[in-house]
Design a protein around this motif. Structure first.
Motif, PDB file in Angstrom:
ATOM      1  N   ARG A  25       0.841  -1.186   0.000  1.00 21.74           N
ATOM      2  CA  ARG A  25       0.000   0.000   0.000  1.00 21.74           C
ATOM      3  C   ARG A  25       0.887   1.252   0.000  1.00 21.74           C
ATOM      4  O   ARG A  25       1.966   1.264   0.596  1.00 21.74           O
ATOM      5  CB  ARG A  25      -0.887   0.003   1.240  1.00 21.74           C
ATOM      6  N   PRO A  26       0.437   2.322  -0.666  1.00 23.19           N
ATOM      7  CA  PRO A  26       1.230   3.553  -0.711  1.00 23.19           C
ATOM      8  C   PRO A  26       1.585   4.087   0.673  1.00 23.19           C
ATOM      9  O   PRO A  26       2.651   4.683   0.862  1.00 23.19           O
ATOM     10  CB  PRO A  26       0.325   4.529  -1.474  1.00 23.19           C
ATOM     11  N   ALA A  27       0.708   3.868   1.662  1.00 16.55           N
ATOM     12  CA  ALA A  27       0.969   4.399   2.998  1.00 16.55           C
ATOM     13  C   ALA A  27       2.155   3.732   3.666  1.00 16.55           C
ATOM     14  O   ALA A  27       2.687   4.250   4.652  1.00 16.55           O
ATOM     15  CB  ALA A  27      -0.283   4.242   3.869  1.00 16.55           C
ATOM     16  N   LYS A  28       2.576   2.572   3.153  1.00 19.82           N
ATOM     17  CA  LYS A  28       3.672   1.837   3.772  1.00 19.82           C
ATOM     18  C   LYS A  28       5.047   2.308   3.319  1.00 19.82           C
ATOM     19  O   LYS A  28       6.069   1.889   3.865  1.00 19.82           O
ATOM     20  CB  LYS A  28       3.540   0.339   3.444  1.00 19.82           C
ATOM     21  N   VAL A  29       5.067   3.155   2.290  1.00 23.20           N
ATOM     22  CA  VAL A  29       6.368   3.538   1.730  1.00 23.20           C
ATOM     23  C   VAL A  29       6.550   5.049   1.756  1.00 23.20           C
ATOM     24  O   VAL A  29       5.582   5.809   1.886  1.00 23.20           O
ATOM     25  CB  VAL A  29       6.539   3.032   0.277  1.00 23.20           C
ATOM     26  N   SER A  30       7.781   5.451   1.600  1.00 23.82           N
ATOM     27  CA  SER A  30       8.118   6.875   1.487  1.00 23.82           C
ATOM     28  C   SER A  30       8.831   7.090   0.162  1.00 23.82           C
ATOM     29  O   SER A  30       9.793   6.372  -0.151  1.00 23.82           O
ATOM     30  CB  SER A  30       9.019   7.303   2.647  1.00 23.82           C
ATOM     31  N   PHE A  31       8.351   8.052  -0.623  1.00 26.60           N
ATOM     32  CA  PHE A  31       8.983   8.317  -1.916  1.00 26.60           C
ATOM     33  C   PHE A  31      10.275   9.103  -1.719  1.00 26.60           C
ATOM     34  O   PHE A  31      10.356   9.980  -0.846  1.00 26.60           O
ATOM     35  CB  PHE A  31       8.032   9.093  -2.828  1.00 26.60           C
TER      36      PHE A  31
END
Length: 421
Positions: free
Chosen positions: A73-79
């Protein structure tokens, strides 16, 4: 950790982090039957992943490693940040300055391993970036997962590059390289830092033939580095500046043979068993006194091992030297080092050549003094170079008045070309 689930429009190809792990986004979209967006990522560390980009029989993206991918999920990562922002943060350089043409003169070195494990999106138009890096001299692209083909594609951007470091990349294309010619490249140093003295490097495992003729190699440690090449059997190292303590080029060749145990030919000549045995025995005796001073036995000092990685294996092969056999370095006899040199004058064809016998230890400044007495031309106006019968058609510049003839590897029978302004 970032909690905003907004995904950048250009997310595919972007770098992300998840805790201490890093990855590259390969897919953005839904994964039925679940709701919401998912990111398909390829992990830098393939052991972190679960699959090759497929889920429930659907291939959402591809990975190089069969277990290198995951859906998160996008919330699990940092760009991550873009290149210009990274440069601004790390080097305190204004991003506008990086983009301006006038600032290119200041970009002399660049290290992208300051923040390791970068994954660069290479530009499609290489020529558009040539000006920006026109003065770049030193470049480190460590741990960037680059291939050799990508490096070659980017090379036109770095026309002045002198030092390139590519540690821990995906360069597998040269694993089958068998022959390499690096003659007349100005090469002075070679290092394989992945291997300790006496060990073998993982680089160039198939390399059997190496040509290093006509370079600026002066340090014997470079030869020890060549000893780390696991398959090297043919070496050409002529017209370098490797000098033995007695100033004799034959002794220098013996040192090359002794230091490189796998060679079967040197400078185009086969090394027969008698030559190898003689070279290795002389090597043991030549450095036996240093070995004793370094502690002797099977555990001499680490400094000695760095300078003589093969010494202990040679002792195992032939036995330790007796004290009476040790060779103490002595100044070489002048009479044995007189060189017959012919001075020719290409810009004055009517002037007859001059033959002289000169000591190999004579500095160029004194040679010019001798020529001044012959020609009545000020030494400062004289420009010297030389040719050899061994390298017909090649002219080598003699560019320092303070170096000796021996330093330039001038040998008996060579011609010195004399010009003046």
């Amino acid at each position: 950790m970032r909690v905003d689930q907004t995904v950048p429009a250009d997310a595919v190809g972007r770098r992300v982090s998840c805790g201490d792990e890093r990855a590259t986004v390969r897919f953005v979209g839904p994964v039925p039957p679940t709701a919401g967006l998912w990111l398909g990522v390829e992990w830098d560390n393939p052991e972190r992943g679960k699959h090759d980009g497929s889920h429930d029989g659907v291939q959402y993206f591809t990975c190089r490693h069969p277990k290198g991918g995951s859906l998160v999920r996008p919330a699990k990562v940092s760009f991550g940040v873009d290149y210009l922002t990274a440069v601004q943060r790390v080097y305190q350089i204004n991003s506008e300055e990086v983009l301006t043409e006038g600032s290119s003169e200041s970009v002399k070195w660049l290290a992208l391993n300051e923040r390791s494990n970068n994954r660069l999106c290479l530009p499609s138009d290489i020529s558009a970036h040539c000006q920006a890096f026109s003065s770049l001299r030193v470049l480190a692209l460590n741990s960037c997962d680059l291939t050799w083909q990508q490096i070659l594609e980017c090379a036109p951007m770095w026309p002045q590059l002198e030092d390139l470091c590519l540690e821990e990349n995906n360069i597998t294309e040269l694993q089958r390289l068998e022959k390499m010619t690096l003659s007349q490249t100005g090469l002075s140093d070679i290092r394989f830092d992945d291997a300790a003295p006496g060990s073998q490097t993982a680089m160039f495992p198939a390399l059997t033939n190496l040509n290093l003729d006509n370079n600026n190699i002066t340090e014997w440690r470079v030869v020890d580095e060549l000893g780390k090449l696991s398959s090297l059997v043919h070496l050409s190292c002529r017209r370098n500046r490797l000098v033995s303590s007695d100033g004799n080029h034959k002794t220098a060749n013996q040192l090359l043979i002794a230091k490189l145990g796998g060679l079967v030919s040197l400078n185009g000549s086969e090394i027969n068993p008698e030559d190898r045995r003689g070279a290795e025995l002389d090597y043991i005796k030549m450095f036996g006194e240093e070995w004793l001073k370094a502690g002797g036995g099977s555990q001499p000092s680490s400094e000695f091992i760095c300078q003589h990685p093969r010494y202990l294996s040679l002792i195992d092969k032939y036995g330790a030297p007796e004290e009476g056999e040790l060779k103490k370095p002595e100044p070489f006899a002048l009479k044995n080092q007189l060189l017959k040199i012919t001075f020719v004058f290409p810009d004055d064809p009517e002037r007859k050549p001059i033959e002289k016998k000169l000591p190999a230890s004579m500095v160029v400044q004194k040679v010019k003094g001798l020529l001044y007495r012959q020609l009545k031309v000020p030494a400062a106006d004289l420009k010297l170079s030389y040719t050899s019968l061994k390298m017909v058609g090649t002219e080598f510049e003699i560019d320092s008045d303070l170096k000796t003839l021996q330093f330039y590897s001038i040998e008996d029978g060579d011609q010195v070309l004399v010009r003046w302004s």
